[in-house]
Design an enzyme around this catalytic site. Structure first.
Site, mmCIF file in Angstrom:
data_model
loop_
_atom_site.group_PDB
_atom_site.id
_atom_site.type_symbol
_atom_site.label_atom_id
_atom_site.label_comp_id
_atom_site.label_asym_id
_atom_site.label_seq_id
_atom_site.Cartn_x
_atom_site.Cartn_y
_atom_site.Cartn_z
ATOM 1 N N CYS A 1 0.794 -1.238 0.000
ATOM 2 C CA CYS A 1 0.000 0.000 0.000
ATOM 3 C C CYS A 1 0.824 1.285 0.000
ATOM 4 C CB CYS A 1 -1.005 0.007 1.145
ATOM 5 S SG CYS A 1 -0.280 -0.220 2.760
ATOM 6 N N LYS B 1 -5.758 -8.903 11.394
ATOM 7 C CA LYS B 1 -5.601 -7.466 11.232
ATOM 8 C C LYS B 1 -6.962 -6.871 10.890
ATOM 9 C CE LYS B 1 -3.082 -4.012 8.535
ATOM 10 N NZ LYS B 1 -2.011 -3.768 7.577
ATOM 11 N N GLU C 1 -8.796 -17.041 10.771
ATOM 12 C CA GLU C 1 -7.636 -16.414 10.116
ATOM 13 C C GLU C 1 -6.327 -17.001 10.663
ATOM 14 O OE1 GLU C 1 -6.943 -14.465 7.710
ATOM 15 O OE2 GLU C 1 -8.712 -13.281 7.209
ATOM 16 N N ARG D 1 -10.348 -0.528 3.156
ATOM 17 C CA ARG D 1 -9.693 -1.834 3.172
ATOM 18 C C ARG D 1 -10.604 -2.942 3.703
ATOM 19 N NH1 ARG D 1 -4.959 0.411 1.896
ATOM 20 N NH2 ARG D 1 -3.667 1.587 3.366
ATOM 21 N N LYS E 1 -3.717 -7.119 15.532
ATOM 22 C CA LYS E 1 -3.516 -5.694 15.281
ATOM 23 C C LYS E 1 -4.847 -5.030 14.965
ATOM 24 C CE LYS E 1 -1.362 -2.723 11.890
ATOM 25 N NZ LYS E 1 -0.643 -2.620 10.662
HETATM 26 C C1 PBG Z 1 0.342 -1.672 5.792
HETATM 27 C C2 PBG Z 1 0.360 -1.375 7.238
HETATM 28 C C3 PBG Z 1 -0.470 -0.517 7.983
HETATM 29 C C4 PBG Z 1 0.026 -0.510 9.280
HETATM 30 C C5 PBG Z 1 1.121 -1.363 9.303
HETATM 31 N N1 PBG Z 1 1.277 -1.905 8.047
HETATM 32 C C6 PBG Z 1 -1.569 0.376 7.589
HETATM 33 C C7 PBG Z 1 -2.811 -0.113 7.008
HETATM 34 O O1 PBG Z 1 -3.112 -1.303 6.926
HETATM 35 O O2 PBG Z 1 -3.521 0.777 6.561
HETATM 36 C C8 PBG Z 1 -0.507 0.302 10.417
HETATM 37 C C9 PBG Z 1 0.436 0.585 11.502
HETATM 38 C C10 PBG Z 1 0.022 1.642 12.446
HETATM 39 O O3 PBG Z 1 -1.082 2.210 12.391
HETATM 40 O O4 PBG Z 1 0.849 1.936 13.320
HETATM 41 N N2 PBG Z 1 -0.684 -2.454 5.339
#
Ligand code: PBG
Length: 334
Positions: free
Chosen positions: A122, A203, A241, A225, A256
């Protein structure tokens, strides 16, 4: 329990007693520090919504890495802010991509410091999504859809190029189906069967990533997303998952964000024997920093309690922007 026979306060009487009966400890071994690297020279630019967190160009990176090593942190996770973006995110798997260069530089200076590479697209795609987009027309409207299986090819290339640069751990955060299997196969085939995968297994599609997206310039240019990241309402799906990732060969699992998902951390910890990571994300960090700045909370006490809470909930490791401060506080016994 019969009062007055049972008096729980007996074991809280002195600091020494409390130390002896403490059930959870946070140590510097639990902490992983995220770092943003960018092209250019002489850049150490603070991210406005994340005080204390910076973009570093390679020539200024050593200062930060030296500090991290000095406070005893053993692992960092690298995020790249590339010079150019395109439809397939080619700067993510370029041998001279920013993460690849930073990895080589850090490993040359500090071979013992674990470099974890975040494997996603991304930050590198011009549309800001974590996979490949196909545009369809539905009732006269153009709709962008993410092609799961095609995205896997690019994610594999990214992971292999990161391993080639010397990354110790590959951490795929893209939430495509089958990414662990694809990346495991790709790494093995390229001769990196000893490089572990720390999977962002669970996530969520979270508003807590806001400051990171500003920092990494990775906000999606259309839509959101939600077709790949998880619905915050779900926990049974989190187990599915994680189960998938275990079957596909993940070495570590992750939940996360962290703070609003402690129940999920506990469930995953109880059901799987793999080491578990929590990502204490950008929005969680910013909230603590903002309230501390206003003098509304005691930053050290709050962060210590939060990180301890995450360990108590079941995490083995915590990715946190507070890592450097927390490491200092841990070695300061005052
Ligand atoms: C990439 C990614 C993200 C984060 C870590 N890797 C952002 C997202 O998925 O939009 C977020 C990390 C954070 O907020 O500290 N996909």
């Amino acid at each position: 329990m019969v009062f007055p026979t049972t008096r729980l306060r007996r074991l809280r009487k002195t600091a020494a007693l409390r130390n002896m009966v403490r059930e959870t400890v946070l140590t510097v071994n639990d902490l992983i520090m995220p770092i943003f690297v960018t092209h250019g020279t002489n850049i150490k630019e603070e991210i406005s919504s994340m005080p204390g967190v910076y973009h570093f160009s390679l020539d200024r990176l050593d200062e930060e890495i030296n500090e991290i090593v000095q406070v005893g942190i053993q692992a960092i996770v690298l995020f790249g802010v590339p010079a150019s973006k395109d439809a397939v995110g080619s700067s993510a798997f370029d041998t001279n991509g920013i993460v690849q260069q930073a990895t080589r530089q850090i490993k040359a200076a500090h071979p013992e410091l674990l470099v974890i590479a975040d494997t996603c697209l991304c930050q590198y795609t011009d549309h800001g999504h974590c996979g490949m987009i196909h545009v369809h027309e539905v009732n006269g409207c153009e709709i962008g859809e993410i092609d799961n299986d095609e995205s896997l090819e690019y994610l594999v290339r990214t992971a292999v190029s990161q391993a080639e640069a010397g990354a110790d751990i590959i951490a795929p955060s893209n939430m495509m189906d089958g990414f662990v299997h694809a990346i495991r196969a790709g790494l093995d085939e390229a001769g990196y069967s000893d490089v572990p995968i720390m999977s962002y297994s669970v996530k969520y599609a979270s508003a807590f990533y806001g400051p990171f997206r500003d920092a990494a310039h990775s906000a999606p240019q259309f839509g959101d997303r939600k077709t790949y990241q998880m619905d915050p309402a779900n926990v049974r799906e989190a187990v599915r998952e994680a189960e998938e990732d275990v079957l596909e060969g993940a070495d570590m699992l992750m939940v996360k964000p962290a703070m609003a998902y402690m129940d999920v951390i506990r469930v995953i910890k109880d059901q799987f024997d793999l080491p578990l990571v929590a990502y204490n994300v950008s929005g969680e960090y910013s909230m603590v920093k903002a309230a501390s700045k206003l003098g509304w909370i005691d930053e050290r006490a709050i962060v210590t309690e939060l990180l301890l809470g995450l360990k108590r909930a079941g995490t083995d490791m915590i990715i946190t922007y507070h890592a450097k401060d927390a490491a200092r506080w841990l070695s300061d016994r005052s």
